[in-house]
Design an enzyme around this catalytic site. Structure first.
Site, PDB file in Angstrom:
ATOM      1  N   GLU A   1      58.401 -34.750 -18.279  1.00  0.00           N
ATOM      2  CA  GLU A   1      58.423 -32.943 -18.806  1.00  0.00           C
ATOM      3  C   GLU A   1      59.339 -32.703 -18.240  1.00  0.00           C
ATOM      4  O   GLU A   1      59.834 -32.417 -17.105  1.00  0.00           O
ATOM      5  CB  GLU A   1      57.627 -32.823 -18.802  1.00  0.00           C
ATOM      6  N   ALA A  49      51.057 -30.648 -10.660  1.00  0.00           N
ATOM      7  CA  ALA A  49      50.755 -32.002 -11.137  1.00  0.00           C
ATOM      8  C   ALA A  49      51.694 -32.325 -13.468  1.00  0.00           C
ATOM      9  O   ALA A  49      52.126 -31.514 -13.290  1.00  0.00           O
ATOM     10  CB  ALA A  49      49.127 -31.621 -11.875  1.00  0.00           C
ATOM     11  N   ASN A  54      50.627 -36.944 -18.022  1.00  0.00           N
ATOM     12  CA  ASN A  54      50.913 -38.353 -18.192  1.00  0.00           C
ATOM     13  C   ASN A  54      49.372 -39.305 -18.708  1.00  0.00           C
ATOM     14  O   ASN A  54      48.752 -38.661 -18.035  1.00  0.00           O
ATOM     15  CB  ASN A  54      51.943 -39.359 -17.109  1.00  0.00           C
ATOM     16  N   HIS A 101      43.059 -28.817 -16.109  1.00  0.00           N
ATOM     17  CA  HIS A 101      44.017 -28.475 -17.592  1.00  0.00           C
ATOM     18  C   HIS A 101      45.077 -29.168 -17.510  1.00  0.00           C
ATOM     19  O   HIS A 101      44.765 -30.102 -18.430  1.00  0.00           O
ATOM     20  CB  HIS A 101      45.190 -27.762 -15.932  1.00  0.00           C
ATOM     21  N   GLU A 102      45.297 -30.541 -16.104  1.00  0.00           N
ATOM     22  CA  GLU A 102      45.984 -31.620 -16.719  1.00  0.00           C
ATOM     23  C   GLU A 102      45.301 -32.823 -17.533  1.00  0.00           C
ATOM     24  O   GLU A 102      45.370 -33.365 -18.878  1.00  0.00           O
ATOM     25  CB  GLU A 102      46.053 -32.444 -15.976  1.00  0.00           C
TER      26      GLU A 102
END
Length: 875
Positions: free
Chosen positions: A136, A273, A276, A308-309
């Site tokens: 990204e 982080a 994916n 968050h991820e």
């Protein structure tokens, strides 16, 4: 702004359905070989295929229509500027499906983007490299030729050819592992087919790792991969992840769509982080927790980043933004819900109060500048994407979603989210699509309200005055854009639709009135309010606006700070609004200093933390005067009562927030040169170094910063030795961040040289230089000179990325004279950094604002400090 480069998205005549991808990285020579076999659809007859491709050499390419002969491409035309390649074919490719085959080679770079190498040390001390990815926003094209745009989704069948003693991971679970025919030391690892997904979420990792695993309540296999020998340090994140997946499944009412999820710590990693799908990558400090050596703030940071991820697995991965213009949806949403998730897992963190200090006030600070930007920014060329990974996309995005959630109510909000995720799963969506789903669920004018917050930059200042009429209070509200430079004087009158809540001393935690302010002025009547009752706007500091009270309204709120009858988040908001009004020259800074003195009984960590930040900003400003010592005295006066109450050692029954508060207060007192604190810090540090008594993790930062601030070359050498010996990245970072506190010029140089040495990981150099710039007036000058002298190397190292913006901001934001603004501007005109362009403009604006603030208020502040110390006049 300079001319935007013309930018075109990829043509739509050929699109991928499935990528069959096999990669073979060479961990010694830092190259890789790749074979792509993609099932594609030709939608319009054409004799060329245009794809994204960067730093890759194509060896052969061919296309075979289904059931027909293979046609070899006769030309590869690389457009390097646009990161595209055009494959030309000798005959027209007709409509229909077929197979595109490409053999290619690439480089395992050291730029922390694309398919790159990450350096690590084995337990026996050898240096080795892992091959890892960061795609990204637009770097999948550095690993394989692809249609690298978020809306061009496909499925992926990935296999990796790797040394047989290495771990190989990708988005999906392994389905086959067999010896590689040409080399007995290699194996080919095949992964299951992914769901339909965007290229930027593809990932693979090849390296040496240990792991811990668990199954979440909903049956998903969760693993945390750590450096070899540190599996223990993955347990905390594992626990959080296993609790979080079911929480989100419940909240969205949509199951997690993959069979497994891996969280892995990568040594060299630019961001915090990356989400994916099914293989989330982290900096070591954002994932690893050692029960003995990790401080409370690290645990909290890990919990938030994991939250968050994992939120992105739904919001971003299952439903993806249509184009980078809508990136904020992804990031703002995940930055909001990470707090909801941590609040669920750790209610004792009081995390929503911390949100206000960490995100809300930070966003307001940036968004008050003329060089801010709207939440939604039209993005063209890839180099512009880097620029919007900033506090507006993340923190303002999260703040307006928090306001929206409050305005809609949790139940309808969840209904709307479920509608949105179900309707767009495996597809792409734009901001409008989310508003439409939330509007359907709530029946409120969501799009109309939210467009005022996302499509125009800035936010309102609401001026309020009250008049008593018998038993009622009549309130008059006026909204105007809030500007960091003072009262708004623009031609146009930007307007916001502001959800306003009002409470009174009757019940400070409950709204007496809620209303949507959709015009410039508003008059309201509050029934049955006695003259001695106070009135406060923006209950819970949820609305994204600042409030300016009439003098008498403000006067009546001060006792509610002192006696703590106002809730913590409201005490924080009130103080922060006043500070920013003073900074903008709307009120005098002296007014704020008086209010700060009302916080003597304050028990709440986050309120202190915000107060401390603001005093830090003021302290930096006053370092440009000859009465800098006076503000140190003020800081000691404000912080010593709470310091004495807390003491150095945890008391029975204390929790997470007490530990954070103690660290904050002792660090503040130590830096300001509070005698007793400095002596105790030196004593404890000596015991720590001699191995008599280890400092607890929570006391290390405050002790380190105190002894360095008042230390000499021996102190610095001891700290550098501790850095070298530290086994945990967290401890190395802790030391790196405070080294800049040292004050002698030749030692400052030594720290700056250390920042670029092999001892510091490339992504951490920025915080060492930033620490020097923030450490002292001399440090600021030296750091700026150091950045200019080493610009080539620094710029090359971060190649655009957001670390370069952060470096610039940390280095120059504290200056306060017009000449410096000119110098900074001139330097970046001759040394352009396209992705940091906006940051440079914001910094120059901040320097000019600082200069104006100093001119305007320095003398008053000085007088106030002098008169505080003067003996009371004889009557």
């Amino acid at each position: 702004m300079p001319e935007k480069r013309p930018f075109e998205r990829l043509p739509a005549d050929v699109s991928p359905l499935n990528y069959g991808l096999c990669l073979k990285p060479d961990l010694i020579d830092f190259t890789f070989e790749g074979k792509l076999e993609a099932a594609v659809q030709v939608k319009q007859a054409t004799n060329q295929i245009v794809m994204n491709c960067a730093d890759i050499d194509i060896i052969t390419a061919s296309y075979a229509p289904e059931g027909d002969e293979e046609v070899h491409a006769t030309g590869f035309n690389y457009q390097n500027e646009d990161e595209k390649v055009t494959l030309s074919f000798p005959s027209t490719l007709q409509k229909g499906t077929g197979t595109l085959k490409i053999d290619f080679v690439g480089e395992l770079n050291d730029k922390m983007k694309g398919f790159y190498r990450s350096k690590y040390t084995t337990p026996t001390g050898d240096t080795r490299y892992a091959a890892v990815t960061q795609f990204e926003a637009t770097d999948a094209r550095r690993a394989f030729p692809c249609w690298d745009e978020p809306a061009i989704k496909a499925t992926f069948d990935i296999s990796l050819v790797v040394p047989k003693d290495r771990v190989a991971l990708s988005n999906m679970n392994v389905i086959d592992r067999k010896p590689y025919p040409d080399d007995e030391n290699l194996v080919e690892v095949k992964f299951a087919r992914t769901p339909i997904m965007s290229t930027y979420l593809v990932a693979f990792v090849v390296g040496e790792y240990d792991f811990v695993e668990a199954r979440s309540l909903d049956g998903v296999l969760v693993r945390v991969y750590t450096p070899v020998g540190k599996a223990e340090q993955g347990k905390f994140a594992l626990e959080v992840a296993a609790k979080t997946l079911p929480f989100y499944k419940d909240y969205f009412n949509v199951p997690y769509p993959l069979p497994k999820i891996d969280l892995i710590a990568i040594a060299d990693f630019a961001a915090g982080a990356m989400e994916n799908w099914g293989l989330v990558t982290y900096r070591e400090t954002a994932l690893l927790i050692d029960p003995k050596n990790s401080c409370s703030s690290s645990r909290q940071w890990v919990a938030l980043v994991v939250g968050h991820e994992l939120a992105h697995q739904w919001f971003g991965n299952l439903v993806t933004m249509e184009w980078w213009t809508h990136l904020w949806l992804n990031e703002g949403f995940a930055s909001w819900i990470e707090y909801l998730c941590v609040d669920h897992c750790f209610p004792e963190y009081d995390i929503w109060t911390q949100f206000v200090s960490a995100d809300y006030t930070r966003a307001q600070e940036l968004d008050a500048l003329d060089n801010s930007h709207p939440i939604e920014v039209s993005v063209g060329h890839p180099s512009e994407v880097d620029e919007i990974f900033d506090a507006i996309s993340y923190s303002k995005g999260a703040s307006v979603i928090r306001m929206l959630h409050d305005y809609i109510g949790d139940e309808d909000f969840r209904k709307g989210m479920n509608l949105y995720l179900t309707k767009f799963q495996q597809k792409n969506a734009a901001t409008e699509d989310l508003w439409e789903s939330l509007e359907k669920a709530s029946g409120k004018p969501i799009a109309a309200v939210m467009n005022t917050w996302t499509k125009q930059m800035g936010f309102p200042l609401i001026y309020v005055e009250a008049e008593q009429q018998e038993d009622d209070k009549v309130l008059k509200l006026v909204q105007k854009k809030f500007c960091a430079s003072g009262p708004y004087a623009g031609e146009d009158f930007p307007m916001w639709m502001v959800p306003i809540s009002i409470c009174t001393s009757d019940d400070p935690t409950c709204a007496k009135m809620q209303i949507l302010m959709d015009k410039p002025e508003l008059t309201l009547v509050l029934k049955d309010i006695k003259p001695d009752q106070w009135v406060k706007l923006n209950l819970g500091t949820v609305g994204f606006y600042r409030t300016q009270y009439s003098p008498d309204m403000l006067e009546s709120l001060i006792p509610a700070i002192k006696d703590l009858s106002l809730p913590p988040v409201d005490r924080l908001g009130l103080q922060n609004d006043l500070f920013s009004l003073a900074r903008a020259g709307i009120i005098s800074t002296v007014e704020v200093l008086k209010v700060m003195e009302a916080f003597v009984n304050e028990p709440n960590y986050t309120v202190w933390s915000d107060l401390s930040c603001n005093l830090g900003i003021l302290s930096t400003l006053l370092s440009h005067t000859d009465f800098y010592e006076e503000i140190q005295v003020f800081v000691k006066d404000v912080f010593s009562p709470i310091g004495e109450r807390l003491g150095w050692d945890p008391k029975p029954g204390e929790g997470h927030l007490d530990a954070l508060l103690r660290g904050l207060v002792l660090g503040k007192l130590g830096k300001a040169g509070h005698k007793a604190t400095l002596e105790e810090a030196r004593r404890r540090f000596k015991d720590h170094v001699e191995g008599k008594h280890m400092l607890s993790a929570d006391l290390r930062s405050p002790v380190y910063v105190t002894i360095l601030k008042h230390g000499d070359s021996t102190t610095l050498d001891t700290m550098l030795k501790l850095h070298k010996q530290a086994d945990m990245q967290e401890e190395k970072n802790r030391i790196e961040r405070v080294l800049g506190a040292i004050s002698q010029p030749e030692l400052i140089q030594k720290v700056l040289t250390f920042a670029l040495s092999e001892e510091v990981r490339p992504q951490d150099t920025v915080s060492v230089i930033g620490g020097v710039a923030g450490g002292s007036k001399q440090g600021r000058k030296a750091a700026w000179k150091f950045v200019r002298d080493n610009w080539e190397e620094l710029y090359n190292r971060y190649q655009g990325g957001f670390l370069i913006s952060r470096l610039i901001k940390l280095t120059v934001d504290g200056f306060a004279n017009d000449k410096m603004a000119t110098e900074v501007k001139a330097f970046f005109e001759s040394h352009p950094a396209p992705s940091a362009e906006r940051t440079v403009q914001q910094c120059c604006e901040n320097i000019l604002l600082n200069a104006a603030w100093l001119k305007r208020d320095a003398e008053n502040i000085h007088q106030y400090f002098l008169q505080r110390k003067a003996p009371p006049a004889m009557v």
